[in-house]
Scaffold this motif. Structure first.
Motif, mmCIF file in Angstrom:
data_model
loop_
_atom_site.group_PDB
_atom_site.id
_atom_site.type_symbol
_atom_site.label_atom_id
_atom_site.label_comp_id
_atom_site.label_asym_id
_atom_site.label_seq_id
_atom_site.Cartn_x
_atom_site.Cartn_y
_atom_site.Cartn_z
ATOM 1 N N SER A 1 45.003 48.012 35.489
ATOM 2 C CA SER A 1 44.621 47.065 36.543
ATOM 3 C C SER A 1 43.964 47.782 37.709
ATOM 4 N N LYS B 1 40.418 47.229 39.605
ATOM 5 C CA LYS B 1 40.291 47.064 41.060
ATOM 6 C C LYS B 1 39.238 48.017 41.626
ATOM 7 N N ALA C 1 35.879 46.814 40.817
ATOM 8 C CA ALA C 1 35.536 45.675 41.678
ATOM 9 C C ALA C 1 35.130 46.149 43.072
ATOM 10 N N VAL D 1 40.117 40.093 42.149
ATOM 11 C CA VAL D 1 40.614 41.193 41.326
ATOM 12 C C VAL D 1 41.576 42.071 42.126
ATOM 13 N N SER E 1 41.518 39.105 35.689
ATOM 14 C CA SER E 1 40.643 40.151 36.228
ATOM 15 C C SER E 1 39.582 40.560 35.216
ATOM 16 N N LEU F 1 35.711 39.582 36.033
ATOM 17 C CA LEU F 1 34.906 40.771 36.318
ATOM 18 C C LEU F 1 33.768 40.889 35.307
#
Length: 467
Positions: free
Chosen positions: A274, A278, A281, A336, A368, A372
């Protein structure tokens, strides 16, 4: 209607549905998000159940007639059928037990149907005894999560690689365009527009590497761990066979985790993955902001880029066109980041032999990955591919800029350069005009010093000429 029961009592179920009593209880208990499992996750459950049935037949524990019917039902789910029967909410208590039982019941009832039996006749094929044989929610759920993550990561990687190619192509086409670089949102020294887009390509390339490195961890699963990682009720041969079958069904090299207790207790790899999303993003949020600012205007902003017009920008101001695609990139990035925080909190809140918060991890992680991927494709094909450079505007701002005086430091010194900069700001005259008028350098010398090549990639030839 048919009557089904569990140890809490009996419930009437509609004949036409394939789910059963435990799914029905979950429908009553968990009305939370209004969102059901996404298709990739449902397929992942089908893959896990098919692999388990095949492994159980190999060990001789599962009768082939029952096992083959279960495999056929699971393969139908993998092919996209019966997805409307997966009805439980994405966020639920029980560490995903309702999701697992939803899959078990749908597969059991479809397998019964394949054998010519009635739904709910669990004496022949049971959701628990047969479809869930040698399994627990505590190994099924994390394994399905990882398989789904691998599937969705492939789509994200493809989108990122296409985006990288587009940024590189734009870098090639813009590399001759000199523009003002900016630091602190103030004029700095010149750079080419191509160099900026090459930098975006490099950031995207790192994102590809980041996702690929982290998705490798998703290939290690805890199937056979059952309840707490000790493998209770699962034969050692089953643990070996089930990962082999998962590999065949996914086309990926799925392996058994080194320590099944660890893999059942700890979800730090989910947090790590994750985090990779991030950071990706964040990188795209910055790129979208740059492009949005360079395209500001069209008359009263920077106006260095022209974005493709995708829709009218105002309900009151005629002719206004907004940078809607970069704005969408920003908003997806914020979501996200929020998803990553929720996952971090959930990962932290595991206790002892299990983290029961996996449903909210899956919900946010898959969200996410999906948004994304979608926004990067949108950014690529609806914005970046068709954006154009305003060369005249870039040239105009270079000519008006005082920042180019920095390039004169090796030739006229800091003190003279400071005087030129101060006078240019005061009078509005260009640096070039002032240097020539004061006979500090010739027009030919300035042409070399202030050329795109010499300003952005200083070379030996120009410096020799100036001597």
């Amino acid at each position: 209607m048919r009557l089904e029961h569990d140890f809490l009592g009996e419930i009437e179920i509609k004949d036409e549905v394939y789910y059963g009593v435990q799914t029905t209880r979950a429908l009553e208990n968990f009305v939370i998000t209004g969102h059901r499992l996404n298709d990739d996750f449902i397929i992942s459950f089908g893959i896990v159940k098919a692999a388990a049935a095949k492994a159980n037949m190999k060990t001789g524990r599962m009768p082939s007639r029952i096992g083959n019917a279960i495999v056929q039902a699971a393969e139908e789910i993998i092919a996209g059928k019966l997805h409307d029967q997966f009805v439980v909410d994405c966020i639920q208590g029980g560490a995903g037990t309702s999701m697992n039982m939803n899959a078990n019941e749908v597969i059991a009832n479809r397998a019964l149907e394949i054998l010519g039996e009635k739904k709910g006749d669990y004496a022949l094929i049971s959701p628990n005894n047969h479809v869930n044989m040698a399994q627990s929610t505590n190994d099924v759920m994390p394994t399905a999560m990882r398989i789904c993550t691998i599937t969705k990561a492939k789509k994200l990687i493809a989108a990122l690689e296409e985006m990288e190619a587009t940024f590189t192509a734009k870098g090639d086409s813009f590399n001759h365009i000199l523009k003002m670089g900016r630091t602190h949102l103030q004029d700095a020294v010149p750079i080419t527009l191509g160099q900026e887009f090459y930098a975006y390509a490099q950031a995207t390339k790192r994102a590809v590497k980041r996702v690929k490195e982290n998705v490798r961890n998703m290939h290690f699963v805890n199937m056979g761990a059952t309840a707490v990682g000790t493998g209770l009720n699962a034969e050692p041969e089953y643990i070996k066979y089930v990962v082999e079958e998962l590999s065949k069904l996914t086309g990926e090299e799925i392996q058994s985790a080194i320590d099944l207790v660890d893999a059942t207790q700890n979800t730090d790899q989910i947090a790590e993955f994750s985090s990779a999303l991030k950071v990706t993003a964040l990188a795209f949020c910055k790129i979208a902001n740059d492009i949005r600012l360079m395209a500001s205007g069209p008359r009263c902003g920077l106006g260095e880029l022209s974005l493709p017009a995708k829709q009218p920008g105002s309900s009151i101001m005629p002719g206004k066109v907004n940078p809607v695609i970069p704005e969408t990139v920003n908003q997806v990035a914020y979501q996200v980041m929020g998803n990553d925080l929720a996952i971090s909190q959930a990962v932290e809140n595991g206790q002892f032999e299990l983290n029961v918060m996996e449903p909210v991890m899956a919900y946010n992680l898959f969200n996410s990955l999906t948004i994304l991927t979608n926004v990067i494709n949108t950014f690529n094909y609806k914005c970046v591919k068709d954006l154009e450079a305003n060369e005249e505007r870039c040239r105009e701002m270079i000519d008006k800029s005082v920042g180019i005086v920095t390039a004169l430091l090796p030739h006229i010194g800091y003190e003279q350069s400071s005087i030129i900069a101060k006078e240019a700001l005061k009078t509005g005259a260009s640096v070039r005009e002032l240097v020539i008028s004061k006979k500090l350098l010739t027009a030919d010398q300035l042409e070399i010093i202030l050329s795109p090549g010499e300003m952005t990639q200083p070379g030996i030839a120009g410096k020799q000429f100036l001597k």
